[in-house]
Design an enzyme around this catalytic site. Structure first.
Site, mmCIF file in Angstrom:
data_model
loop_
_atom_site.group_PDB
_atom_site.id
_atom_site.type_symbol
_atom_site.label_atom_id
_atom_site.label_comp_id
_atom_site.label_asym_id
_atom_site.label_seq_id
_atom_site.Cartn_x
_atom_site.Cartn_y
_atom_site.Cartn_z
ATOM 1 N N ASP A 23 -7.075 -1.269 -5.346
ATOM 2 C CA ASP A 23 -8.252 -0.849 -3.695
ATOM 3 C C ASP A 23 -9.071 0.798 -4.494
ATOM 4 O OD1 ASP A 23 -7.116 -1.744 -1.662
ATOM 5 O OD2 ASP A 23 -5.928 -1.117 -0.863
ATOM 6 N N ASP A 64 0.609 -1.469 0.240
ATOM 7 C CA ASP A 64 -0.456 -0.145 -0.082
ATOM 8 C C ASP A 64 0.441 1.346 0.385
ATOM 9 O OD1 ASP A 64 -2.341 -1.416 -0.152
ATOM 10 O OD2 ASP A 64 -1.995 -1.480 2.246
#
Length: 161
Positions: A131, A115
């Site tokens: 995402d 991330d």
């Protein structure tokens, strides 16, 4: 056949973008930890997430891999067998499939997901391009369902978007 090829190429392109950004984040962002993108609003911060959103189910990799794989089979079925000619639904399912596969690749190969997008103006989990694809796809899918229900209540067949 063109329908299938288009969807496969579009999914591959989105997955490729996701994996390229994650590779960049690993090679460039990981050594520095974080860098501002829009000062005081968004920063790029390298984070390895062993779970799902907000690190839920951390350490449950096998469960996450199996559950994600099963969900993606249903999404792929919907995309390839149920959305022909329904462009908004097709886009929604394509985004969900590509984002899900992008994060599944990380989970299978590395045991965690890379991330890198951190919102500074609010408390929120660090997230990634995959995402975003999944969330936008789910939002579009909800819109498709809402529009279908709206048209059904009015006794009309839904128009193609």
């Amino acid at each position: 056949m063109a329908f299938v090829v288009f969807n496969l190429l579009a999914a591959a392109a989105l997955i490729g973008i996701d994996q390229a950004i994650k590779l960049w984040a690993t090679n460039v962002l990981q050594p520095v930890g974080a860098m501002p993108l829009i000062p005081h609003v968004v920063e790029l911060r390298f984070v390895l997430n062993p779970g799902m959103a907000f690190s839920l189910l951390s350490g449950k990799q096998l469960f996450l891999i199996i559950a994600t794989s099963i969900a993606l089979i249903f999404v792929a079925y919907g995309l390839f067998f149920r959305s022909r000619g329904r462009y908004l639904q097709q886009a929604a399912l394509l985004l969900i499939l590509a984002g899900g596969i992008g994060n599944l690749i990380d989970r299978v190969l590395n045991g965690e997901v890379v991330d890198y997008i951190n919102l500074l103006f609010m408390q929120f989990a660090v997230f990634n391009f995959a995402d975003i694809c999944v969330c936008v796809g789910v939002g579009l899918w909800v819109l498709v369902i809402f529009l279908e229900e709206l048209h059904a209540e009015n006794g009309q067949s839904p128009k193609e978007q």
